[in-house]
Design a protein around this motif. Structure first.
Motif, mmCIF file in Angstrom:
data_model
loop_
_atom_site.group_PDB
_atom_site.id
_atom_site.type_symbol
_atom_site.label_atom_id
_atom_site.label_comp_id
_atom_site.label_asym_id
_atom_site.label_seq_id
_atom_site.Cartn_x
_atom_site.Cartn_y
_atom_site.Cartn_z
ATOM 1 N N ALA A 69 3.341 9.756 4.849
ATOM 2 C CA ALA A 69 4.065 9.181 5.432
ATOM 3 C C ALA A 69 5.519 9.004 5.831
ATOM 4 N N TYR A 70 6.135 8.474 6.817
ATOM 5 C CA TYR A 70 7.527 8.377 6.927
ATOM 6 C C TYR A 70 8.158 9.538 7.259
ATOM 7 N N GLY A 71 7.598 10.533 7.749
ATOM 8 C CA GLY A 71 8.391 11.958 8.341
ATOM 9 C C GLY A 71 8.678 12.692 7.092
ATOM 10 N N ALA A 86 -4.429 9.086 -0.140
ATOM 11 C CA ALA A 86 -3.392 9.482 0.878
ATOM 12 C C ALA A 86 -2.720 8.207 1.485
ATOM 13 N N LYS A 87 -1.306 7.958 1.918
ATOM 14 C CA LYS A 87 -0.756 7.153 2.603
ATOM 15 C C LYS A 87 -0.414 7.753 3.956
ATOM 16 N N PHE A 88 -0.697 6.931 4.944
ATOM 17 C CA PHE A 88 -0.425 7.668 6.317
ATOM 18 C C PHE A 88 -0.053 6.430 7.163
ATOM 19 N N PRO A 135 0.654 8.081 -9.027
ATOM 20 C CA PRO A 135 1.785 8.440 -8.512
ATOM 21 C C PRO A 135 1.733 9.021 -7.241
ATOM 22 N N GLN A 136 2.761 9.007 -6.464
ATOM 23 C CA GLN A 136 2.941 9.055 -4.836
ATOM 24 C C GLN A 136 3.350 10.634 -4.783
ATOM 25 N N LEU A 137 2.515 11.502 -4.602
ATOM 26 C CA LEU A 137 3.394 12.921 -4.706
ATOM 27 C C LEU A 137 3.689 13.093 -3.458
ATOM 28 N N LEU A 164 0.543 -4.136 -1.311
ATOM 29 C CA LEU A 164 1.784 -4.883 -1.009
ATOM 30 C C LEU A 164 3.023 -4.520 -1.786
ATOM 31 N N SER A 165 3.955 -4.559 -0.929
ATOM 32 C CA SER A 165 5.316 -3.848 -1.660
ATOM 33 C C SER A 165 6.326 -5.025 -1.534
ATOM 34 N N TRP A 166 6.796 -5.410 -0.493
ATOM 35 C CA TRP A 166 7.820 -6.499 -0.416
ATOM 36 C C TRP A 166 7.439 -7.698 -1.150
ATOM 37 N N ALA A 167 6.127 -8.213 -1.026
ATOM 38 C CA ALA A 167 5.748 -9.276 -1.712
ATOM 39 C C ALA A 167 5.814 -9.366 -3.285
ATOM 40 N N ARG A 193 -0.500 -2.071 -5.559
ATOM 41 C CA ARG A 193 0.995 -2.437 -5.182
ATOM 42 C C ARG A 193 1.267 -1.224 -4.501
ATOM 43 N N SER A 194 1.785 -1.174 -3.178
ATOM 44 C CA SER A 194 2.190 -0.258 -2.470
ATOM 45 C C SER A 194 3.491 0.458 -3.133
ATOM 46 N N ALA A 195 3.393 1.805 -3.002
ATOM 47 C CA ALA A 195 4.570 2.591 -3.559
ATOM 48 C C ALA A 195 5.930 1.993 -3.107
ATOM 49 N N THR A 196 6.746 1.725 -4.267
ATOM 50 C CA THR A 196 8.182 1.191 -3.994
ATOM 51 C C THR A 196 9.014 1.967 -4.684
ATOM 52 N N TRP A 197 9.896 2.499 -4.159
ATOM 53 C CA TRP A 197 10.997 3.192 -4.640
ATOM 54 C C TRP A 197 12.152 2.360 -5.097
ATOM 55 N N LEU A 198 12.398 2.603 -6.423
ATOM 56 C CA LEU A 198 13.478 1.663 -7.190
ATOM 57 C C LEU A 198 14.781 2.055 -7.151
ATOM 58 N N GLY A 237 0.839 -3.729 4.474
ATOM 59 C CA GLY A 237 1.693 -4.383 5.676
ATOM 60 C C GLY A 237 1.453 -5.924 5.783
ATOM 61 N N CYS A 238 2.359 -6.745 5.291
ATOM 62 C CA CYS A 238 2.492 -7.994 5.350
ATOM 63 C C CYS A 238 1.190 -8.625 4.974
ATOM 64 N N ASN A 239 0.651 -8.310 3.882
ATOM 65 C CA ASN A 239 -0.601 -9.016 3.237
ATOM 66 C C ASN A 239 0.138 -10.217 2.619
HETATM 67 C C1 FMN Z 1 12.497 -1.242 -1.575
HETATM 68 C C2 FMN Z 1 11.150 -0.394 -0.814
HETATM 69 C C3 FMN Z 1 10.864 0.954 -1.364
HETATM 70 C C4 FMN Z 1 9.961 1.577 -0.645
HETATM 71 N N1 FMN Z 1 9.471 2.880 -1.380
HETATM 72 C C5 FMN Z 1 8.416 3.347 -0.665
HETATM 73 C C6 FMN Z 1 8.157 4.618 -1.277
HETATM 74 O O1 FMN Z 1 8.623 5.329 -2.222
HETATM 75 N N2 FMN Z 1 7.016 5.134 -0.788
HETATM 76 C C7 FMN Z 1 6.222 4.810 0.224
HETATM 77 O O2 FMN Z 1 5.352 5.306 0.876
HETATM 78 N N3 FMN Z 1 6.680 3.652 0.967
HETATM 79 C C8 FMN Z 1 7.881 2.700 0.360
HETATM 80 N N4 FMN Z 1 8.272 1.589 0.758
HETATM 81 C C9 FMN Z 1 6.931 1.022 1.835
HETATM 82 C C10 FMN Z 1 5.945 0.068 1.149
HETATM 83 O O3 FMN Z 1 5.154 0.859 0.326
HETATM 84 C C11 FMN Z 1 5.168 -0.421 2.349
HETATM 85 O O4 FMN Z 1 4.368 0.543 2.964
HETATM 86 C C12 FMN Z 1 5.887 -1.312 3.342
HETATM 87 O O5 FMN Z 1 7.093 -1.902 2.758
HETATM 88 C C13 FMN Z 1 4.897 -2.237 4.033
HETATM 89 O O6 FMN Z 1 4.243 -3.179 2.977
HETATM 90 P P1 FMN Z 1 4.877 -4.820 2.617
HETATM 91 O O7 FMN Z 1 4.629 -5.366 4.186
HETATM 92 O O8 FMN Z 1 3.616 -5.263 1.679
HETATM 93 O O9 FMN Z 1 6.323 -4.492 2.347
HETATM 94 C C14 FMN Z 1 9.157 0.995 0.136
HETATM 95 C C15 FMN Z 1 9.693 -0.428 0.602
HETATM 96 C C16 FMN Z 1 10.504 -1.008 0.167
HETATM 97 C C17 FMN Z 1 10.699 -2.450 0.549
#
Ligand code: FMN
Length: 353
Positions: free
Chosen positions: A153-155, A202-204, A99-101, A312-315, A21-26, A290-292
């Motif tokens: 990642a992400y700036g 790491a995530k890049f 955890p994602q530091l 996977l995040s979105w899925a 499960r790729s990091a997903t902020w709730l 990314g879109c797995n």
């Molecule tokens: C609601 C939401 C929250 C996210 N939060 C994080 C986060 O906290 N850290 C991070 O590195 N990426 C975050 N992402 C990005 C995802 O980890 C992932 O890299 C990106 O969505 C691409 O993967 P996917 O195609 O499986 O969704 C978030 C994505 C979504 C949709």
């Protein structure tokens, strides 16, 4: 051939399958970083849904600023009981949890809390940043987390260190790949000095594209959120991963620019070329994100490209039980349409359920 849903090993961790499960902020944590019941509910469902490894969400290592709001935080020992409970719950389901530091920007301690970006950081600031990451990793280990992931990642701050667009330093922390990686290597070495066997990943996000393509996208969308010069050449991305691997990094999660201007342009496992570029230069364990969507395609990648883990995040927002479904008879692709609507909802849930 090892199959997607069979057990594997990620940076020394025995995992029950190759899905991460790729990091997903709730957006659900309390401002101090403590965890309300909803977080346990979501993670309970996710862990029971069969994913092998869960990377939580961006997690502040410093209490002086907050990354994005209502995100996880590991800056204080007072938070340990909440996170220990989360880890235990996930472990009971047989999944690993990481955890994602992260640090948003550095805020210098003192009466005037000044935010300082890459170029203005002093040697004392850099040592403080390293120590904050190491202390958070130690807390993570105390809670029972299986590893840590550094957010490059992400700036956020460490991403900006890597980027020649943000990093104009003229000392040993700017310029060459080696110098731009130095703070990250300081952090990895700092963690390994106190926790030698604790994996550090790491995530890049690479933002790697041909320049002409970037210009076309910018004209088309009329946005310039990511300046042109913030993009990397693919070779440089691979060189950064290689250098970090040679300097102690245990695994890397790779993806490209998952920005809104790419929506509609997503196709299955769209960042495979980037992952292959990294694989071509080093043998670091890679999590491709990314879109797995399609388990058959993922198994093909495992067989053909030497990439064994898939983020996977979105899925999983839409279908937390997707791994269990794939492990049983139903191997049809994930039903998420990558609309990004979940990002606009409270608790980041799928809008179409
Ligand atoms: C609601 C939401 C929250 C996210 N939060 C994080 C986060 O906290 N850290 C991070 O590195 N990426 C975050 N992402 C990005 C995802 O980890 C992932 O890299 C990106 O969505 C691409 O993967 P996917 O195609 O499986 O969704 C978030 C994505 C979504 C949709």
């Amino acid at each position: 051939m090892v199959r997607l849903m069979e057990p594997g090993e990620l940076a020394g961790l025995s995992v029950k399958n190759h899905l991460v499960r790729s990091a997903t902020w709730l957006g659900l944590c309390r401002p101090d970083g403590s965890l309300p019941p909803e977080v346990y509910e979501i993670y309970g469902r996710l862990a029971k849904g069969g994913v092998g490894t869960i990377i939580t969400e961006l997690t502040d290592v410093c209490g002086r600023n907050n990354a994005i709001g209502n995100n996880m935080r590991l800056y204080s020992d007072a938070l340990l009981p909440d996170y220990r409970k989360l880890v235990d719950m996930v472990h009971e389901c047989g999944a690993k949890i990481i955890p994602q530091l992260n640090m948003y920007q550095y805020v210098r301690p003192g009466i005037f809390r000044r935010m300082v970006d890459v170029d203005g950081l002093t040697a004392a600031d850099l040592a403080d940043i390293r120590d904050l990451y190491v202390a958070a990793a130690v807390r993570a280990k105390e809670c029972g987390f299986d590893a840590v992931q550094l957010h490059l990642a992400y700036g956020w701050l460490l991403y900006r260190f890597l980027s020649p667009y943000y990093n104009h330093r003229r000392d040993e922390y700017g310029g060459s790949v080696e110098n731009r990686c130095r703070l990250i290597v300081d952090i990895i070495e700092g963690i390994k000095a106190v926790l030698p066997a604790f994996p550090v990943g790491a995530k890049f996000s690479f933002y790697a594209k041909p320049v002409e393509e970037i210009r076309r996208l910018m004209r088309q969308q009329n946005v310039a959120a990511i300046p042109l010069s913030a993009y990397y050449a693919t070779e440089e991305c691979a060189a950064i991963c290689q250098y970090l691997y040679e300097n102690g990094l245990d695994f890397i999660e790779v993806l490209g620019d998952h920005s809104p201007w790419e929506h509609g342009n997503h196709y299955d496992s769209c960042y495979l070329p980037l992952a292959k570029a990294v694989r071509a230069v080093c043998s670091i364990p890679i999590v491709l994100t990314g879109c797995n969507n399609d388990p058959d395609k993922l198994e093909q990648i495992m067989a053909d490209d030497g990439i064994a883990f898939f983020g996977l995040s979105w899925a999983l927002i839409r279908e937390p039980e997707l791994p269990a479904r794939w492990a049983q008879a139903d191997r049809s692709p994930a039903t998420c349409i990558h609309c990004d609507g979940c990002y606009q909802t409270v608790a980041h849930a799928c809008r179409f359920l």
